[in-house]
Design a protein around this motif. Structure first.
Motif, PDB file in Angstrom:
ATOM      1  N   PRO A  25       2.920  38.501  22.431  1.00 51.23           N
ATOM      2  CA  PRO A  25       1.835  37.524  22.618  1.00 51.23           C
ATOM      3  C   PRO A  25       2.241  36.357  23.510  1.00 51.23           C
ATOM      4  CG  PRO A  25       1.966  38.189  20.325  1.00 51.23           C
ATOM      5  CD  PRO A  25       3.180  38.751  21.004  1.00 51.23           C
ATOM      6  N   ILE A  26       3.516  35.948  23.425  1.00 54.37           N
ATOM      7  CA  ILE A  26       3.983  34.849  24.270  1.00 54.37           C
ATOM      8  C   ILE A  26       4.047  35.289  25.730  1.00 54.37           C
ATOM      9  CG2 ILE A  26       5.907  33.274  24.701  1.00 54.37           C
ATOM     10  CD1 ILE A  26       6.560  33.391  21.757  1.00 54.37           C
ATOM     11  N   ILE A  27       4.442  36.530  25.957  1.00 53.84           N
ATOM     12  CA  ILE A  27       4.502  37.044  27.325  1.00 53.84           C
ATOM     13  C   ILE A  27       3.121  37.047  27.969  1.00 53.84           C
ATOM     14  CG2 ILE A  27       4.889  39.160  28.671  1.00 53.84           C
ATOM     15  CD1 ILE A  27       7.322  39.699  26.964  1.00 53.84           C
ATOM     16  N   TYR A  28       2.074  37.246  27.164  1.00 53.53           N
ATOM     17  CA  TYR A  28       0.717  37.203  27.711  1.00 53.53           C
ATOM     18  C   TYR A  28       0.453  35.883  28.438  1.00 53.53           C
ATOM     19  CZ  TYR A  28      -0.911  41.405  25.228  1.00 53.53           C
ATOM     20  OH  TYR A  28      -1.103  42.684  24.800  1.00 53.53           O
ATOM     21  N   PHE A  29       0.965  34.776  27.881  1.00 56.90           N
ATOM     22  CA  PHE A  29       0.760  33.477  28.520  1.00 56.90           C
ATOM     23  C   PHE A  29       1.450  33.430  29.888  1.00 56.90           C
ATOM     24  CE2 PHE A  29       0.144  32.381  24.017  1.00 56.90           C
ATOM     25  CZ  PHE A  29      -1.044  31.675  24.096  1.00 56.90           C
ATOM     26  N   TYR A  30       2.642  34.001  29.949  1.00 55.96           N
ATOM     27  CA  TYR A  30       3.376  34.009  31.218  1.00 55.96           C
ATOM     28  C   TYR A  30       2.658  34.879  32.249  1.00 55.96           C
ATOM     29  CZ  TYR A  30       7.195  34.600  34.543  1.00 55.96           C
ATOM     30  OH  TYR A  30       7.953  34.626  35.686  1.00 55.96           O
ATOM     31  N   VAL A  31       2.206  36.047  31.811  1.00 57.29           N
ATOM     32  CA  VAL A  31       1.481  36.942  32.720  1.00 57.29           C
ATOM     33  C   VAL A  31       0.207  36.264  33.222  1.00 57.29           C
ATOM     34  CG1 VAL A  31       0.246  39.135  32.887  1.00 57.29           C
ATOM     35  CG2 VAL A  31       2.434  39.030  31.682  1.00 57.29           C
ATOM     36  N   ALA A  32      -0.486  35.568  32.322  1.00 54.20           N
ATOM     37  CA  ALA A  32      -1.707  34.864  32.726  1.00 54.20           C
ATOM     38  C   ALA A  32      -1.390  33.770  33.743  1.00 54.20           C
ATOM     39  CB  ALA A  32      -2.392  34.266  31.499  1.00 54.20           C
ATOM     40  N   TRP A  33      -0.279  33.064  33.531  1.00 54.80           N
ATOM     41  CA  TRP A  33       0.101  32.000  34.470  1.00 54.80           C
ATOM     42  C   TRP A  33       0.414  32.585  35.846  1.00 54.80           C
ATOM     43  CZ3 TRP A  33       4.881  30.898  36.897  1.00 54.80           C
ATOM     44  CH2 TRP A  33       4.913  29.668  37.572  1.00 54.80           C
ATOM     45  N   ILE A  34       1.144  33.690  35.874  1.00 51.99           N
ATOM     46  CA  ILE A  34       1.460  34.346  37.145  1.00 51.99           C
ATOM     47  C   ILE A  34       0.178  34.809  37.836  1.00 51.99           C
ATOM     48  CG2 ILE A  34       2.504  36.396  38.172  1.00 51.99           C
ATOM     49  CD1 ILE A  34       4.554  34.306  37.566  1.00 51.99           C
ATOM     50  N   SER A  35      -0.741  35.383  37.049  1.00 52.98           N
ATOM     51  CA  SER A  35      -1.997  35.877  37.624  1.00 52.98           C
ATOM     52  C   SER A  35      -2.838  34.751  38.210  1.00 52.98           C
ATOM     53  CB  SER A  35      -2.806  36.621  36.554  1.00 52.98           C
ATOM     54  OG  SER A  35      -2.097  37.744  36.072  1.00 52.98           O
ATOM     55  N   ASN A  36      -2.759  33.583  37.600  1.00 50.82           N
ATOM     56  CA  ASN A  36      -3.550  32.447  38.068  1.00 50.82           C
ATOM     57  C   ASN A  36      -2.857  31.640  39.157  1.00 50.82           C
ATOM     58  OD1 ASN A  36      -5.641  33.013  36.267  1.00 50.82           O
ATOM     59  ND2 ASN A  36      -4.686  31.815  34.626  1.00 50.82           N
ATOM     60  N   ASN A  37      -1.619  32.018  39.462  1.00 51.56           N
ATOM     61  CA  ASN A  37      -0.863  31.305  40.500  1.00 51.56           C
ATOM     62  C   ASN A  37      -0.244  32.327  41.452  1.00 51.56           C
ATOM     63  OD1 ASN A  37      -0.621  28.200  39.550  1.00 51.56           O
ATOM     64  ND2 ASN A  37      -0.526  29.536  37.755  1.00 51.56           N
ATOM     65  N   LYS A  38      -1.097  32.949  42.231  1.00 48.12           N
ATOM     66  CA  LYS A  38      -0.646  33.976  43.163  1.00 48.12           C
ATOM     67  C   LYS A  38       0.359  33.392  44.160  1.00 48.12           C
ATOM     68  CE  LYS A  38      -3.679  36.944  41.505  1.00 48.12           C
ATOM     69  NZ  LYS A  38      -3.270  38.115  40.707  1.00 48.12           N
ATOM     70  N   GLY A  39       1.328  34.212  44.518  1.00 46.80           N
ATOM     71  CA  GLY A  39       2.318  33.783  45.495  1.00 46.80           C
ATOM     72  C   GLY A  39       3.436  32.941  44.925  1.00 46.80           C
ATOM     73  N   THR A  40       3.540  32.875  43.606  1.00 45.75           N
ATOM     74  CA  THR A  40       4.611  32.101  42.978  1.00 45.75           C
ATOM     75  C   THR A  40       5.965  32.716  43.313  1.00 45.75           C
ATOM     76  OG1 THR A  40       3.158  31.493  41.146  1.00 45.75           O
ATOM     77  CG2 THR A  40       5.524  31.261  40.785  1.00 45.75           C
ATOM     78  N   THR A  41       6.914  31.897  43.728  1.00 50.44           N
ATOM     79  CA  THR A  41       8.241  32.386  44.074  1.00 50.44           C
ATOM     80  C   THR A  41       9.130  32.430  42.830  1.00 50.44           C
ATOM     81  OG1 THR A  41       9.116  30.181  44.538  1.00 50.44           O
ATOM     82  CG2 THR A  41       8.012  31.339  46.352  1.00 50.44           C
ATOM     83  N   ILE A  42      10.266  33.103  42.963  1.00 43.26           N
ATOM     84  CA  ILE A  42      11.217  33.181  41.851  1.00 43.26           C
ATOM     85  C   ILE A  42      11.723  31.789  41.482  1.00 43.26           C
ATOM     86  CG2 ILE A  42      13.488  34.032  41.160  1.00 43.26           C
ATOM     87  CD1 ILE A  42      12.968  36.530  42.772  1.00 43.26           C
TER      88      ILE A  42
END
Length: 238
Positions: free
Chosen positions: A183-200
């Motif tokens: 469930p916590i990973i869902y938040f991270y995946v959502a953040w990545i999805s909402n911030n396209k082009g995020t670098t490492i």
């Protein structure tokens, strides 16, 4: 569950915490153990485990994907997958605990880590025209390599008291961590999805916070729920 809760569209039986499907089948295996399999002789258990290994291999080799993926949907076909995936590892572990006598193997952690890395980093074998080859590879990994890793790990020796404490801590939180991390990973995946082009460079602080947060939540789950409930059950049923 209602389709509105089917987050990933996979028709999961536990859509808010998808790893719950495997625990469902572990309950099934535990019930089978409690009602009769625990009384099996080593020979009978060995035959049962062999049949389970054959069933696992047959599924991996003959299914259209050439792997053992599936089991998270509550329908007849997926229940068959879940049971097939669970029965061999569960009862092979029981048989291993009865028959294998751990020895003292130097650098067991290193060898186990290397074997896990090799198995997991191996690309798919066979391609689209020969998916059964990958099924053989996955079956071999599950039936031969993983029990060997378990045996090597059990034969490892921890030399220092600090090392023993670390190993105990990791062992104690391993199951709670498995339960709470998704469930916590869902938040991270959502953040990545909402911030396209995020670098490492931009992402690693968030990824690290997810890792630390999962461990902290697992520890609190262990101390505030898991251990108290198990203590209560022991007192009630002992």
């Amino acid at each position: 569950v209602p389709l509105s809760l089917d987050i990933r569209g996979w028709e999961e039986m536990h859509p808010l915490n998808s790893v719950g499907w495997s625990l469902f089948f572990e309950y099934v295996a535990n019930i089978l153990y409690a009602i009769g399999i625990r009384k099996f002789s080593n020979k009978t258990l060995g035959v049962f485990v062999f049949i389970a290994a054959v069933a696992l291999t047959h599924f991996a080799v003959t299914n259209s994907n050439g792997d053992v993926s599936g089991g998270w949907t509550l329908n007849l076909a997926q229940v068959r997958v879940g049971i097939t995936r669970t029965i061999f590892p569960f009862f092979a572990g029981l048989l291993l605990s009865r028959l294998a006598k751990p020895t003292r193997i130097k650098n067991a952690f290193l060898w186990c880590s290397l074997m896990v890395a090799i198995v997991l980093y191996m690309p798919r074998i066979g391609g689209a025209d020969n998916v059964w080859l990958n099924g053989i590879y996955e079956s071999f990994s599950i039936i031969i390599i993983f029990p060997l890793i378990v045996y090597l790990g059990a034969s490892g020796v921890v030399q220092t008291s600090a090392g023993k404490k670390v190993c105990k801590f990791l062992g104690d939180i391993s199951y709670p961590l498995y339960l709470v991390h998704y469930p916590i990973i869902y938040f991270y995946v959502a953040w990545i999805s909402n911030n396209k082009g995020t670098t490492i460079v931009q992402a690693w602080p968030y990824a690290l916070s997810i890792l630390i947060g999962s461990i902290v939540l697992a520890y609190f789950s262990l101390k505030w729920y898991d251990e108290p409930v198990r203590k209560w059950l022991r007192q009630k049923w002992s």
